[in-house]
Design an enzyme around this catalytic site. Structure first.
Site, PDB file in Angstrom:
ATOM      1  N   PHE A   1       0.861  -1.194   0.000  1.00 40.52           N
ATOM      2  CA  PHE A   1       0.000   0.000   0.000  1.00 40.52           C
ATOM      3  C   PHE A   1       0.893   1.238   0.000  1.00 40.52           C
ATOM      4  O   PHE A   1       0.749   2.141   0.801  1.00 40.52           O
ATOM      5  CB  PHE A   1      -0.942  -0.022   1.212  1.00 40.52           C
TER       6      PHE A   1
ATOM      7  N   GLU B   1      -0.906  -4.829 -16.747  1.00 44.52           N
ATOM      8  CA  GLU B   1      -0.780  -3.550 -17.470  1.00 44.52           C
ATOM      9  C   GLU B   1       0.127  -2.574 -16.736  1.00 44.52           C
ATOM     10  O   GLU B   1       0.894  -1.830 -17.359  1.00 44.52           O
ATOM     11  CB  GLU B   1      -2.176  -2.939 -17.647  1.00 44.52           C
TER      12      GLU B   1
ATOM     13  N   LYS C   1       6.806  -5.918 -10.891  1.00 39.29           N
ATOM     14  CA  LYS C   1       7.315  -6.508 -12.131  1.00 39.29           C
ATOM     15  C   LYS C   1       7.922  -7.900 -11.942  1.00 39.29           C
ATOM     16  O   LYS C   1       7.962  -8.696 -12.884  1.00 39.29           O
ATOM     17  CB  LYS C   1       8.397  -5.589 -12.730  1.00 39.29           C
TER      18      LYS C   1
ATOM     19  N   GLY D   1       4.130   7.178 -11.922  1.00 42.32           N
ATOM     20  CA  GLY D   1       3.196   8.041 -11.207  1.00 42.32           C
ATOM     21  C   GLY D   1       2.150   7.209 -10.499  1.00 42.32           C
ATOM     22  O   GLY D   1       1.774   6.136 -10.982  1.00 42.32           O
TER      23      GLY D   1
ATOM     24  N   LYS E   1      11.131  -4.797 -17.689  1.00 42.10           N
ATOM     25  CA  LYS E   1       9.915  -4.527 -18.463  1.00 42.10           C
ATOM     26  C   LYS E   1       9.981  -5.210 -19.830  1.00 42.10           C
ATOM     27  O   LYS E   1       8.975  -5.720 -20.335  1.00 42.10           O
ATOM     28  CB  LYS E   1       9.728  -3.017 -18.623  1.00 42.10           C
TER      29      LYS E   1
ATOM     30  N   GLY F   1      13.141  13.184  -7.489  1.00 42.80           N
ATOM     31  CA  GLY F   1      12.539  11.918  -7.087  1.00 42.80           C
ATOM     32  C   GLY F   1      12.389  10.929  -8.229  1.00 42.80           C
ATOM     33  O   GLY F   1      11.777   9.878  -8.076  1.00 42.80           O
TER      34      GLY F   1
ATOM     35  N   ALA G   1       2.783   4.141  -2.800  1.00 39.71           N
ATOM     36  CA  ALA G   1       2.226   5.200  -3.643  1.00 39.71           C
ATOM     37  C   ALA G   1       1.218   4.640  -4.654  1.00 39.71           C
ATOM     38  O   ALA G   1       0.156   5.231  -4.876  1.00 39.71           O
ATOM     39  CB  ALA G   1       3.352   5.931  -4.375  1.00 39.71           C
TER      40      ALA G   1
END
Lengths: 346, 346
Positions: free
Chosen positions: A8, A151, A127, A319, A226, A208, A10
């Site tokens: 839990f 996704e 990932k 983000g 990725k 950051g 960002a």
């Protein structure tokens, strides 16, 4: 749809905020209703309530640093481990949002198998499990009649996986190449405007974008993780890190970049994969290449297809809300096609 | 899935070739099997056979200029009109591929309603019906428990509609702007390399990108038709041509283009829409805009979203196989979600 969140941070909080803010919209537009019934964290404790947790109270408690401050109530269980919480019927889907480990994928990998075997759909922002065990997880999901989606692991909510797997269904994808790491792209963009590597990296750290130890980004490992996910998802391969050639941007000087510029070229850290392998390396692209114009922390991918030629998708790569949006998109895709897993998992 | 095709020009033949070439692949990967049971054309005649037409023979007959040369066989009916062929049970889906009419959308619009009322799913490459009656067709499809899809009408098989409606489900799209006409983008790209408008247009005509009367492209009407489809699909609006401000590229001189270039800008014919209206006009974009680097006949669109910011998709905008791929993608989406229309049509 009752959800358990592992982690839990960002991303988890971003997802919870979206769910809180879009409740009415999602019900009206898609007939979709979701509640968070469980949250397991490494440092804040864990909460489970079969009737659903109160999202504003959850966010407040998380902000305060511990779920101990979450109000008591009927049916609330505190401090269950992930293993104790993930039992058949406890939830409809599990969101694996704990930190990525590209060496073993643990403890998340065990959690994922447990959730699939308990009949839960799985959506990952972590990932590790999909970079290391994509095909196994997909097979385990199919065997349990549920979906495994990820996704959020590539380009945040910019819908790379849905583009490749659903929107381009019918096309054969023969290759993929992209800018999959926003930190290095930010550094390269800064260097284009004359900064040296050291100064650009420090600015990225201050904002950051880069961590104190920036090696995961600048040496290409984040992009490689990725790329493994993409390669294994798009080509049905079983590639491992050992099948990739990975290098970073550390060797680039301001001179290299300005020399490229004189020849109408730009350096980008390009991750590319074909069915047989992949590379991550700093490459000079002509400025006419759609990937060359991707600036700052933005990510992008070009998929080569048999019927359409090149298809390029450009968007946010990180983000909390951007990644939370990917988790929501995965859940909506599961909701949309709940009765027909074949197409979505093919 | 049994299909009726209205129109068998380049797009219809491209679709038929894809279906012929991918039969085994589509069955293995998606469990999808389709047959063409009927074809209606304005000049080549029409064919219907409930057991399915032979695609190679169909392509041969079309190439010869008339379906009269298609071999006779049990159950074959020749020269049915669209109205006579489209009856309940005659097919599972109708592909409307006849030429676009942006004034009345007829006769295709009547054909579309007839197919939906006969319980057939509908996929269009013909822009007319969806440019003029998107909301009505969508409502009629829902009332009949079938889907209406039109991926092929905007940017060919580059999956604009699936991106906006499915992959970005959960995001609110607040605006869209794109390069939706390849012919004008080709002309502008040629002018960037020093050609004047007249010479660039003639080259586009020689290559088959522009028609003898190029006004549909160069005056912005083709882009406007696509913009109407997008606006009405993305925003649930009921905009008509009268709500759009449309201009083309005819007024641009080589001087305008080189002056823009000196200021690091490029002219592009940009179609943009918001929930309240839209414009098609030649605009100067900074070269850092992802749309600015889109060259030649390639198309592109940028969707503004609440959760992800800008998402840009770049790809082919025309071509028989490129457009045929969109029809296949629509049918695969119907196949994937046949049991749950809500999500797909929302």
């Amino acid at each position: 749809m009752r959800l358990i969140l592992i982690g839990f941070g960002a991303v988890g909080r971003g997802f919870a905020e979206i769910l809180r803010d879009k409740t009415n919209n999602l019900r009206a537009k898609y007939g979709f209703e979701a509640s968070i019934v469980g949250v397991v964290t490494a440092t804040r404790g864990s909460l489970y309530c079969a009737a659903g947790l109160d999202i504003p109270a959850l966010l407040t408690a998380a902000k305060a640093g511990s779920f101990a401050s979450y109000p008591a109530g009927a049916g609330l269980q505190r401090d269950l481990s992930a293993a104790d919480m993930i039992t058949p019927g406890a939830a409809d889907a599990l969101l694996e949002l704990s930190p990525t480990n590209l060496e073993t994928a643990q403890p998340a990998l065990a959690t994922c198998y447990r959730a699939l075997d308990a009949g839960m759909h799985l959506a990952l922002a972590n990932k590790g499990p999909v970079a290391l065990r994509y095909a196994d997880l997909q097979a385990r999901a199919a065997a349990n009649g549920v979906q495994m989606r990820c996704e959020a692991t590539v380009m945040a909510g910019t819908p790379t996986m849905q583009l490749a797997q659903e929107a381009l269904a019918g096309c054969q994808i023969t290759g993929a190449r992209g800018i999959l790491n926003g930190t290095t792209n930010y550094i390269l963009t800064q260097m284009e405007s004359g900064e040296n590597y050291r100064a650009a990296l420090e600015k990225a750290q201050k904002l950051g974008y880069a961590e104190a130890d920036p090696s995961g980004d600048v040496d290409g490992w984040d992009a490689a993780g990725k790329l493994l996910i993409l390669a294994n998802a798009l080509f049905g391969s079983r590639l491992t890190m050992g099948d990739l050639q990975v290098s970073g941007i550390g060797g680039l000087s301001a001179d290299d970049i300005s020399r490229a510029r004189e020849q109408n070229q730009r350096y980008k850290l390009i991750a590319q994969a074909s069915p047989s392998g992949g590379t991550v390396e700093a490459m000079r692209l002509p400025t006419t290449d759609p990937l060359a114009s991707v600036a700052g922390t933005t990510n992008a991918i070009t998929l080569e297809t048999d019927l359409l030629g090149a298809v390029t998708l450009i968007g946010a790569g990180a983000g909390s809300h951007e990644t939370g949006a990917a988790l929501l998109a995965d859940l909506l895709a599961i909701h949309r096609c709940q009765c027909n897993q074949t197409g979505a998992s093919a």
